[in-house]
Each structure stands twice: as C-alpha cells, then as structure tokens.
Design a protein around this motif. Structure first.
Motif, PDB file in Angstrom:
ATOM      1  N   TRP A 417       0.819  -1.214   0.000  1.00  8.76           N
ATOM      2  CA  TRP A 417       0.000   0.000   0.000  1.00  8.76           C
ATOM      3  C   TRP A 417       0.856   1.268   0.000  1.00  8.76           C
ATOM      4  CZ3 TRP A 417       0.032  -3.702   3.858  1.00  8.76           C
ATOM      5  CH2 TRP A 417       0.714  -3.383   5.039  1.00  8.76           C
ATOM      6  N   ARG A 418       2.160   1.121   0.243  1.00  7.68           N
ATOM      7  CA  ARG A 418       3.056   2.276   0.208  1.00  7.68           C
ATOM      8  C   ARG A 418       3.637   2.514  -1.189  1.00  7.68           C
ATOM      9  NH1 ARG A 418       3.178   3.553   5.359  1.00  7.68           N
ATOM     10  NH2 ARG A 418       3.306   1.950   6.989  1.00  7.68           N
ATOM     11  N   ALA A 419       3.371   1.559  -2.098  1.00  8.72           N
ATOM     12  CA  ALA A 419       3.880   1.724  -3.460  1.00  8.72           C
ATOM     13  C   ALA A 419       3.130   2.854  -4.165  1.00  8.72           C
ATOM     14  CB  ALA A 419       3.720   0.420  -4.242  1.00  8.72           C
ATOM     15  N   ARG A 420       3.842   3.656  -4.938  1.00  7.68           N
ATOM     16  CA  ARG A 420       3.232   4.769  -5.655  1.00  7.68           C
ATOM     17  C   ARG A 420       2.234   4.243  -6.688  1.00  7.68           C
ATOM     18  NH1 ARG A 420       7.221   9.088  -8.149  1.00  7.68           N
ATOM     19  NH2 ARG A 420       7.613   9.290  -5.907  1.00  7.68           N
ATOM     20  N   GLY A 421       1.023   4.720  -6.588  1.00  3.89           N
ATOM     21  CA  GLY A 421      -0.013   4.286  -7.522  1.00  3.89           C
ATOM     22  C   GLY A 421      -0.638   2.954  -7.169  1.00  3.89           C
ATOM     23  N   GLY A 422      -0.209   2.319  -6.047  1.00  2.00           N
ATOM     24  CA  GLY A 422      -0.775   1.042  -5.638  1.00  2.00           C
ATOM     25  C   GLY A 422      -0.338  -0.107  -6.533  1.00  2.00           C
ATOM     26  N   VAL A 423      -0.922  -1.259  -6.312  1.00  2.11           N
ATOM     27  CA  VAL A 423      -0.610  -2.465  -7.083  1.00  2.11           C
ATOM     28  C   VAL A 423      -1.891  -2.939  -7.763  1.00  2.11           C
ATOM     29  CG1 VAL A 423       0.219  -4.836  -6.985  1.00  2.11           C
ATOM     30  CG2 VAL A 423       1.208  -3.111  -5.457  1.00  2.11           C
ATOM     31  N   PRO A 424      -1.951  -2.933  -9.084  1.00  3.13           N
ATOM     32  CA  PRO A 424      -3.155  -3.355  -9.797  1.00  3.13           C
ATOM     33  C   PRO A 424      -3.619  -4.749  -9.373  1.00  3.13           C
ATOM     34  CG  PRO A 424      -1.606  -2.357 -11.315  1.00  3.13           C
ATOM     35  CD  PRO A 424      -0.878  -2.520 -10.010  1.00  3.13           C
ATOM     36  N   GLY A 425      -4.897  -4.866  -9.060  1.00  2.00           N
ATOM     37  CA  GLY A 425      -5.462  -6.150  -8.695  1.00  2.00           C
ATOM     38  C   GLY A 425      -5.283  -6.537  -7.249  1.00  2.00           C
ATOM     39  N   TYR A 426      -4.680  -5.657  -6.452  1.00  2.00           N
ATOM     40  CA  TYR A 426      -4.469  -5.971  -5.040  1.00  2.00           C
ATOM     41  C   TYR A 426      -5.082  -4.860  -4.188  1.00  2.00           C
ATOM     42  CZ  TYR A 426      -2.262  -7.918  -0.899  1.00  2.00           C
ATOM     43  OH  TYR A 426      -2.054  -8.506   0.324  1.00  2.00           O
ATOM     44  N   PRO A 427      -5.684  -5.188  -3.015  1.00  2.00           N
ATOM     45  CA  PRO A 427      -6.305  -4.162  -2.180  1.00  2.00           C
ATOM     46  C   PRO A 427      -5.378  -2.990  -1.905  1.00  2.00           C
ATOM     47  CG  PRO A 427      -6.869  -6.333  -1.366  1.00  2.00           C
ATOM     48  CD  PRO A 427      -5.852  -6.543  -2.452  1.00  2.00           C
ATOM     49  N   ALA A 428      -5.943  -1.801  -1.965  1.00  2.00           N
ATOM     50  CA  ALA A 428      -5.139  -0.573  -1.826  1.00  2.00           C
ATOM     51  C   ALA A 428      -4.688  -0.341  -0.392  1.00  2.00           C
ATOM     52  CB  ALA A 428      -5.935   0.620  -2.328  1.00  2.00           C
ATOM     53  N   SER A 429      -5.363  -0.902   0.582  1.00  2.00           N
ATOM     54  CA  SER A 429      -4.999  -0.703   1.984  1.00  2.00           C
ATOM     55  C   SER A 429      -5.363  -1.946   2.766  1.00  2.00           C
ATOM     56  CB  SER A 429      -5.714   0.516   2.555  1.00  2.00           C
ATOM     57  OG  SER A 429      -7.112   0.337   2.483  1.00  2.00           O
ATOM     58  N   PRO A 430      -4.706  -2.170   3.896  1.00  2.00           N
ATOM     59  CA  PRO A 430      -4.973  -3.387   4.669  1.00  2.00           C
ATOM     60  C   PRO A 430      -6.323  -3.352   5.353  1.00  2.00           C
ATOM     61  CG  PRO A 430      -3.407  -1.991   5.829  1.00  2.00           C
ATOM     62  CD  PRO A 430      -3.614  -1.377   4.476  1.00  2.00           C
ATOM     63  N   LEU A 431      -7.012  -4.447   5.316  1.00  2.00           N
ATOM     64  CA  LEU A 431      -8.271  -4.591   6.034  1.00  2.00           C
ATOM     65  C   LEU A 431      -7.988  -4.514   7.534  1.00  2.00           C
ATOM     66  CD1 LEU A 431     -11.327  -5.341   5.687  1.00  2.00           C
ATOM     67  CD2 LEU A 431     -10.623  -7.719   5.980  1.00  2.00           C
ATOM     68  N   GLY A 432      -8.742  -3.723   8.213  1.00  2.00           N
ATOM     69  CA  GLY A 432      -8.552  -3.619   9.663  1.00  2.00           C
ATOM     70  C   GLY A 432      -7.651  -2.486  10.063  1.00  2.00           C
ATOM     71  N   GLY A 433      -7.286  -1.609   9.159  1.00  2.00           N
ATOM     72  CA  GLY A 433      -6.472  -0.442   9.516  1.00  2.00           C
ATOM     73  C   GLY A 433      -5.010  -0.589   9.173  1.00  2.00           C
ATOM     74  N   GLU A 434      -4.311   0.527   9.173  1.00  2.00           N
ATOM     75  CA  GLU A 434      -2.894   0.531   8.825  1.00  2.00           C
ATOM     76  C   GLU A 434      -2.078  -0.224   9.857  1.00  2.00           C
ATOM     77  OE1 GLU A 434       0.691   3.684   7.737  1.00  2.00           O
ATOM     78  OE2 GLU A 434      -1.395   4.364   7.895  1.00  2.00           O
ATOM     79  N   LEU A 435      -1.046  -0.905   9.359  1.00  2.00           N
ATOM     80  CA  LEU A 435      -0.179  -1.680  10.229  1.00  2.00           C
ATOM     81  C   LEU A 435       1.158  -0.966  10.423  1.00  2.00           C
ATOM     82  CD1 LEU A 435      -0.715  -5.219   8.660  1.00  2.00           C
ATOM     83  CD2 LEU A 435      -1.854  -4.254  10.646  1.00  2.00           C
ATOM     84  N   LYS A 436       1.727  -1.173  11.583  1.00  2.00           N
ATOM     85  CA  LYS A 436       3.067  -0.651  11.861  1.00  2.00           C
ATOM     86  C   LYS A 436       3.911  -1.770  12.412  1.00  2.00           C
ATOM     87  CE  LYS A 436       1.456   4.055  12.871  1.00  2.00           C
ATOM     88  NZ  LYS A 436       1.397   5.142  13.879  1.00  2.00           N
ATOM     89  N   ALA A 437       5.113  -1.887  11.860  1.00  2.00           N
ATOM     90  CA  ALA A 437       6.007  -2.954  12.294  1.00  2.00           C
ATOM     91  C   ALA A 437       6.502  -2.692  13.709  1.00  2.00           C
ATOM     92  CB  ALA A 437       7.173  -3.092  11.350  1.00  2.00           C
TER      93      ALA A 437
END
Length: 437
Positions: A417-437
């Motif tokens: 989700w941090r990739a510029r323009g997103g990834v075609p065919g893949y969800p734009a953001s994680p379900l359940g909110g943003e994750l932090k390592a």
C-alpha cells in the motif's frame, strides 16, 4: 507379543479409522499374533464429509490395501455406519472380537461408546489400543487435576515418561474365507494438495526428513518459505506412527525441538480428552465480544485482506490444503485479534480445507491465538507486518502465493500500500487499519 503358534482366538475384526498403516499399529499387530484370521476393515462413514481430503484418503487406502495384500490379507471396505458394518462383518466372519485404535474427538468417542454397547449386545470382545498419540491422552495428570492446562509442565512430564516400544509390521495374516473385500474408489492421478496419501510415501518422507532435514529444523522452523517435514497430513490420517516419528527423531542429537512440536500434538489431545467441547466452547471463558462482519471474513478466507503475509497464507491453504505453522498463527491472530471475528469461524474454514485438519490440534491452536485457550498470555497479538519481516525477510513466501506482488522490491513486498499508484489487482490498503512494524 504372542507367537502365531499360540493362537488364542479364531477371528478378530480390526476397525481402521485414523490409523491407516501396518507399521506400529498395536491393534493390527496383536490381532495378527493371536488370531487365526484377521478382518482389517475401513468404513466410509456417511456422517463425515471427506471434502478436500478425499484424494489423500483414497490414496492412503489404496496403499494400505496393497500392504495388507502383501502380507496375505486384504482391506475390507464398506460404506455407511462403521458400528453396524463392524458388527455385521464380525458375524459374517465368525469373529469373537472387534478391536480399534482409541481416539479423543467427540465423534470418535461417540462411535467407540456405540461400538462397545453393540459388542456387549452381541457378546463380542471390544478393545481399544494406543497408536493415535505418542503418550495416551489420559496417562499424564498433574496432582489434583484431570489434565495439564499449561504446556511447559506437560512437556517435562511427557519427556520423562516411559514409552511403549515401536512395533514393526505384522509378518503375515489371513482373511477369513468367503469375505468380500469390497471396492475402493479410484485414487485421483492429480490429487488435491502438495502431498499424496499413503504409508509408503509417509515412510519415505520420514526417513528423508530424519536423514537430511531435521538437523536444521531448530534454526529454520519459523521461516515461512523454508523446508518442513510435511508429515502433518500423514500423522492426521495415521499413515505414520507419531511414536515412530518421535523415536527416530530422538535418536538424533538435534531432534529435540522437532520432538517438542510433536509433544504439542499430544498436549492438545489430552486437553480435548478432558474438555470434549473444545470445538464449541471457550476453554477459558472471558469477556470477549466477537463481532460479525461477513465481508471482512470473506476477504480473509479468500486472501484479499490487503495484508500480504495473511493473504499469502490463506491462498496457500486454498491451493495446497496446507499452511506453514507460523503463518497459521499469524492468520489466526489477524482474524481474531485485529478483525475481532469469532475463532469458530476460522476453525470451521481450516477444518474444511486443511489436509491435516486434526480436530484437537485445530481447536487447540485456534483457541490459543484467540486468547481463549491454553496460552498463558491470552492478550498476545501477533503483528503480521513484524512477523513477515522477521520470518519472510526477502518476501519469498509472499511472492510465491500473491503473484500481484511478485515484481515489488523487497522493501515494499510486505507493505504494498506504500507503493506509488498502488498495485493493480491488489487491495489498496490493509483490512482492519494501517499496520506498523
């Protein structure tokens, strides 16, 4: 073990269930030693839907029949109620006894009680033998308790327990005259999953694993893309004896960590033996309020949560009927601790698709990750991003099962989700909110 020259009974029916092997099978070995004739029997239970494990089961039964025929016997196959068919076979063969391996699931225990009742009614001896676990489920008990609730003290007790010797295969046996063995369904040439059923394949994998895989297990066991023994489905169907796996592993100086994982299997069995409702009720009741979100649950099942490590695991499950143990914990924790969805929903999905969908282990692991089971830290939450970066640092596992992310560089494969323009065919953001390592 009694020699064949000391025959005590004419005929014994040995009812197979989750013990599809001839090596280290106590009931079969004893029957072949004391009886003139043995009726090895498997009944396709109408109460159980084989689902995606059908191909593995069919291959295992074909292999078992071949092994029994090499000893001079055969596998008698029927369809319907195992209790009714076992008693009917005993009458047809003039048998005086029905023997089986003891199991602990509620379904297995109901079947055993019914079989015991029918054997009494028909004046047949009914005996249950060990063989599904290393140590029988009720053999170890802490002072003042029915079973061990925490793994570490169980591991210490289990490790110090004298175990029965590993048995070889019977030398020979004979089916009574006039018994129709029945027809087995054809085994699929392209089975579902990544492993093919049968004791022959199980033993090849065991010997190969002990010979050149076990040495690195302690160091690599959590690497999601790494090599594992792949014996879990064979243990579930009883194509290989858990006692023999432990015995061979213990002979290696580097086998303890692997043996410890097999001890977890016995641990869950003794929990379910004492708490049969493990698949329906919280083992440790709490104040958790699970939420219903069918859309989120569907995304989790299909591997479309937008969290690469979770999606990779769920897609591997659907494609192969298997998932790395570390990934099972991560996907389970994500469903229960991050999405707040009832562990029973995850349990049902895993039970349907896993080739090794072992009821005690499946229930025990799901309640562990949900914080309702035997985890001493019930509020533990596995961060999927942190787990992915630690145990799949190059993204090899994710790229294998989420092809949309195959071309992403290493620093983005776990965070697309941090990739510029997103990834075609893949969800734009994680379900359940943003994750932090």
């Amino acid at each position: 073990m009694i020699g064949r020259e000391e025959v005590r009974v004419e005929t014994v029916v040995v009812l197979f269930n989750r013990d599809l092997r001839i090596h280290d099978h106590p009931a079969l070995c004893e029957a072949s030693a004391v009886a003139r004739h043995v009726v090895p029997m498997f009944v396709f239970d109408s109460a159980i839907a084989a689902r995606h494990r059908r191909d593995f089961l069919h291959a295992s039964l074909h292999d078992l029949r071949s092994s029994l025929r090499s000893l001079g016997g055969d596998l008698v196959v029927r369809h319907g109620d195992p209790v009714a068919h076992a008693v009917r076979a005993a009458a047809a063969a003039g048998a005086s006894a029905i023997w089986a391996s003891e199991d602990v699931s509620p379904l297995a225990r109901r079947r055993e009680r019914r079989l015991a009742d029918e054997c009494r009614a028909h004046r047949l001896e009914f005996r249950l033998f060990p063989g599904v676990t290393v140590v029988p489920p009720g053999a170890l008990r802490p002072g003042g308790g029915s079973h061990y609730r925490v793994f570490s003290p169980y591991w210490r007790a289990w490790s110090g327990t004298a175990r029965r010797p590993v048995l070889g295969a019977p030398h020979r046996m004979r089916l009574p005259p006039g018994i129709d063995p029945g027809v087995l369904p054809e085994a699929s040439p392209e089975p579902y999953g990544v492993v093919r059923g049968g004791e022959s394949e199980a033993r090849r994998r065991l010997l190969r694993w002990v010979g050149d895989g076990l040495a690195a297990y302690a160091e690599t066991r959590d690497r999601m893309a790494g090599r594992t023994s792949m014996l879990s489905a064979y243990l579930h169907f009883g194509c290989v004896s858990p006692l023999e796996v432990v015995d061979r592993s213990c002979r290696r100086p580097d086998g303890e960590e692997y043996v410890r994982q097999l001890c977890w299997r016995d641990f869950h069995y003794q929990v379910v033996n004492a708490f049969p409702e493990m698949g329906r009720r919280d083992y440790r009741p709490g104040d958790v309020e699970w939420r219903r979100d069918e859309e989120a649950e569907a995304a989790w099942r299909e591997g479309l949560t937008g969290v690469p490590i979770v999606d990779a695991g769920m897609r591997q499950l659907l494609a192969e009927g298997w998932m790395h143990n570390r990934v099972r914990l991560v996907t389970g924790s994500y469903l229960t601790k991050r999405l707040g969805i009832d562990w029973r929903a995850g349990l049902e999905h895993f039970a349907e698709w896993l080739l090794d969908g072992d009821m005690p282990n499946n229930c025990g692991n799901w309640q562990w990750v949900a914080g309702t089971g035997n985890d001493t830290r019930p509020y533990r939450k596995l961060n999927p991003l942190r787990q992915a970066k630690k145990f799949d640092p190059e993204g090899e596992y994710v790229r294998r099962y989420v092809p949309e992310l195959a071309s992403l560089p290493g620093d983005l494969v776990h965070e697309p989700w941090r990739a510029r323009g997103g990834v075609p065919g893949y969800p734009a953001s994680p379900l359940g909110g943003e994750l932090k390592a």
